[in-house]
Design a protein around this motif. Structure first.
Motif, PDB file in Angstrom:
ATOM      1  N   ASP A 201       0.839  -1.214   0.000  1.00  0.00           N
ATOM      2  CA  ASP A 201       0.000   0.000   0.000  1.00  0.00           C
ATOM      3  C   ASP A 201       0.870   1.260   0.000  1.00  0.00           C
ATOM      4  O   ASP A 201       0.600   2.225  -0.718  1.00  0.00           O
ATOM      5  CB  ASP A 201      -0.917   0.009   1.241  1.00  0.00           C
ATOM      6  CG  ASP A 201      -1.968  -1.085   1.182  1.00  0.00           C
ATOM      7  OD1 ASP A 201      -2.159  -1.664   0.083  1.00  0.00           O
ATOM      8  OD2 ASP A 201      -2.577  -1.380   2.229  1.00  0.00           O
ATOM      9  N   GLY A 202       1.892   1.233   0.846  1.00  0.00           N
ATOM     10  CA  GLY A 202       2.788   2.394   0.912  1.00  0.00           C
ATOM     11  C   GLY A 202       3.507   2.626  -0.403  1.00  0.00           C
ATOM     12  O   GLY A 202       3.629   3.768  -0.871  1.00  0.00           O
TER      13      GLY A 202
ATOM     14  N   GLN B  43       3.424   7.045   6.665  1.00  0.00           N
ATOM     15  CA  GLN B  43       2.686   6.458   7.784  1.00  0.00           C
ATOM     16  C   GLN B  43       2.454   4.957   7.549  1.00  0.00           C
ATOM     17  O   GLN B  43       2.547   4.139   8.469  1.00  0.00           O
ATOM     18  CB  GLN B  43       1.357   7.181   7.980  1.00  0.00           C
ATOM     19  CG  GLN B  43       0.571   6.710   9.198  1.00  0.00           C
ATOM     20  CD  GLN B  43       1.379   6.831  10.485  1.00  0.00           C
ATOM     21  OE1 GLN B  43       1.987   7.858  10.767  1.00  0.00           O
ATOM     22  NE2 GLN B  43       1.427   5.752  11.260  1.00  0.00           N
ATOM     23  N   THR B  44       2.155   4.602   6.315  1.00  0.00           N
ATOM     24  CA  THR B  44       1.906   3.183   6.002  1.00  0.00           C
ATOM     25  C   THR B  44       3.181   2.370   6.201  1.00  0.00           C
ATOM     26  O   THR B  44       3.141   1.243   6.711  1.00  0.00           O
ATOM     27  CB  THR B  44       1.413   3.054   4.544  1.00  0.00           C
ATOM     28  OG1 THR B  44       0.368   4.001   4.326  1.00  0.00           O
ATOM     29  CG2 THR B  44       0.874   1.677   4.272  1.00  0.00           C
TER      30      THR B  44
ATOM     31  N   ASP C  54       1.193  10.044   3.553  1.00  0.00           N
ATOM     32  CA  ASP C  54       0.402   8.835   3.810  1.00  0.00           C
ATOM     33  C   ASP C  54       1.268   7.576   3.655  1.00  0.00           C
ATOM     34  O   ASP C  54       1.158   6.633   4.446  1.00  0.00           O
ATOM     35  CB  ASP C  54      -0.786   8.762   2.837  1.00  0.00           C
ATOM     36  CG  ASP C  54      -1.829   9.832   3.134  1.00  0.00           C
ATOM     37  OD1 ASP C  54      -1.763  10.425   4.232  1.00  0.00           O
ATOM     38  OD2 ASP C  54      -2.687  10.092   2.259  1.00  0.00           O
TER      39      ASP C  54
ATOM     40  N   LEU D 264       1.497   4.349  -2.962  1.00  0.00           N
ATOM     41  CA  LEU D 264       1.371   5.795  -2.748  1.00  0.00           C
ATOM     42  C   LEU D 264       2.642   6.545  -3.144  1.00  0.00           C
ATOM     43  O   LEU D 264       2.590   7.618  -3.752  1.00  0.00           O
ATOM     44  CB  LEU D 264       1.072   6.070  -1.267  1.00  0.00           C
ATOM     45  CG  LEU D 264      -0.322   5.695  -0.758  1.00  0.00           C
ATOM     46  CD1 LEU D 264      -0.340   5.660   0.764  1.00  0.00           C
ATOM     47  CD2 LEU D 264      -1.348   6.694  -1.274  1.00  0.00           C
TER      48      LEU D 264
ATOM     49  N   ASP E 274       1.010  14.918  -0.092  1.00  0.00           N
ATOM     50  CA  ASP E 274       0.061  14.195   0.766  1.00  0.00           C
ATOM     51  C   ASP E 274       0.238  12.684   0.609  1.00  0.00           C
ATOM     52  O   ASP E 274       0.189  11.933   1.598  1.00  0.00           O
ATOM     53  CB  ASP E 274      -1.375  14.591   0.414  1.00  0.00           C
ATOM     54  CG  ASP E 274      -1.685  16.026   0.822  1.00  0.00           C
ATOM     55  OD1 ASP E 274      -0.890  16.596   1.602  1.00  0.00           O
ATOM     56  OD2 ASP E 274      -2.692  16.576   0.346  1.00  0.00           O
ATOM     57  N   ASP E 275       0.444  12.240  -0.612  1.00  0.00           N
ATOM     58  CA  ASP E 275       0.677  10.804  -0.838  1.00  0.00           C
ATOM     59  C   ASP E 275       1.956  10.348  -0.137  1.00  0.00           C
ATOM     60  O   ASP E 275       2.008   9.247   0.425  1.00  0.00           O
ATOM     61  CB  ASP E 275       0.785  10.515  -2.342  1.00  0.00           C
ATOM     62  CG  ASP E 275      -0.575  10.513  -3.024  1.00  0.00           C
ATOM     63  OD1 ASP E 275      -1.598  10.515  -2.303  1.00  0.00           O
ATOM     64  OD2 ASP E 275      -0.616  10.526  -4.266  1.00  0.00           O
TER      65      ASP E 275
END
Lengths: 144, 249
Positions: free
Chosen positions: B184-185, B224-225, B221, B188, B217-218
């Motif tokens: 997922d990370g 964080q992932t 995110d 992004l 922003d990506d």
């Protein structure tokens, strides 16, 4: 001089002429063989011993293999067994049994896994710094 | 006779009085000229210095950005080439403007140089964050690879522990979770470089600013992932250590 002894030897010698001749030929052949081995440059006369003879002649005394069932540092204890308990090693009946056991109890390198995790922390910190340093609000500061 | 002498005296006196007045008037005229040209030149020089300073700041920033690109171990070669080419082009343009600023003789010329310096290059508002986003994006891809490598190491260790008869299903679940989070990370972080690389000064402020905001922003995110993935891997490692009774954790 004991003539009777001389006579006996004289009489006994010709009894096995063929055996004596064979022995002489054998000694001669051996001597020739040894001589041929001492001349490494002469390839054609090298006598190569048969493989079975060399295999059977090799015998190396080795220490008995370490107890594969006793966990060492980082090794996996089977469930219900404590590493502090010194149990006698079970005697493996066959080689295949020993191999299976040692594979199952192979040490896992958790230490290096955690070192990799720590390196990952450092890398992630650097990544976070890079992301945090992205400034979209910086002005050109030179409006004519 | 007396009358003539008196007239000559009066004429001489008037002449004597008129000369200093004329001299003073001439001095005032010179001062007035100096006062009208001096401030203008000073203002022109001040503006020239300011423009040269602003050009130097941009050239220094380009040098710094190029150094960062060269120093990066993880930037994709194509991305590095693209960034370097854009920055080199701006460096050439700004150096030419510097030479023009040194020889400019009017306010209008200097203002035109200032205008071009900002609008044609956008070193601070576009090139700097653009370079940062590309470098961070490529670095983020390598972070994902490292997360995957640590996950594989732990998965292999868990498999060997399982061979010894332990239940490692919780460990495997944590590793699987970390693998999903890493993916997922990466989804992004990875596209950011290709998204912001084509942006040009002519596209600033719009759409360049909004594209870069979305990209940042990506990245945040994704960061964080990645953190979450790292936490899952660490938990898997601790659990595995507990299972085998190791103090490695």
């Amino acid at each position: 001089v004991n003539l009777s002894t001389v006579e006996e030897r004289t009489v006994m010698t010709p009894k096995r002429p063929i055996a004596g001749l064979a022995a002489l030929l054998l000694i001669g052949a051996c001597g020739a063989g040894i001589q041929s081995r001492e001349r490494p440059g002469d390839q054609a006369e090298i006598v190569v011993p048969p493989m079975e003879a060399s295999t059977t002649s090799i015998h190396v005394d080795q220490d008995p293999p370490p107890d594969s069932t006793r966990p060492e540092a980082g090794a996996i204890d089977p469930p219900g067994r404590s590493t502090s308990t010194a149990e006698p090693a079970p005697v493996a009946e066959e080689d295949t049994t020993t191999t299976t056991t040692s594979t199952a109890y192979d040490a896992i390198d958790l230490q290096s896994a955690f070192e990799a995790l720590n390196a990952l922390d450092s890398m992630l910190g650097e990544f976070e710094s890079e992301v945090g340093a992205i400034d979209l609000e910086e002005e050109e500061g030179a409006t004519p | 006779m007396k009358t003539r002498l008196f007239a000559a005296f009066v004429a001489a006196l008037m002449l004597a009085m008129a000369l200093p007045v004329a001299a003073m008037a001439q001095t005032d005229e010179v001062d007035a000229t100096e006062q009208s040209e001096g401030p203008r030149d000073r203002l022109l020089e001040e503006l020239r210095e300011r423009v040269l300073f602003q050009l130097d700041r941009r050239l220094d920033r380009i040098d710094r950005l190029q150094f960062e690109i060269r120093s990066s171990d993880t930037v994709e070669p194509e991305h590095a080439a693209h960034l370097t080419e854009d920055l080199a082009s701006s460096h050439g343009g700004l150096t030419a403007l510097e030479a023009m600023a040194r020889s400019a003789t009017t306010f209008e010329q200097l203002r035109a140089i200032q205008q071009e310096m900002v609008t044609e290059h956008r070193i601070f508002a576009l090139r700097t964050p653009q370079t940062g986003l590309v470098l961070a994006s490529d670095f983020g891809v390598s972070v994902a690879a490292h997360l995957g490598s640590v996950g594989s190491t732990l998965a292999e260790a868990a498999a060997r522990v399982a061979e010894a008869g332990y239940d490692v299903s919780d460990v495997e679940a944590l590793i699987a979770e970390a693998t999903d989070l890493t993916a997922d990370g990466l989804a992004l972080v990875d596209p950011v470089a290709e998204t912001v690389l084509p942006l040009e000064p002519a596209e600033f402020p719009d759409p360049a600013r909004s594209i870069m905001e979305s990209a940042r922003d990506d990245m945040i995110d994704g960061r964080q992932t990645y953190r979450d993935a790292r936490d899952s891997l660490r938990a898997a490692g601790r659990l595995l250590a507990d299972i085998v009774g190791s103090d490695a954790a």
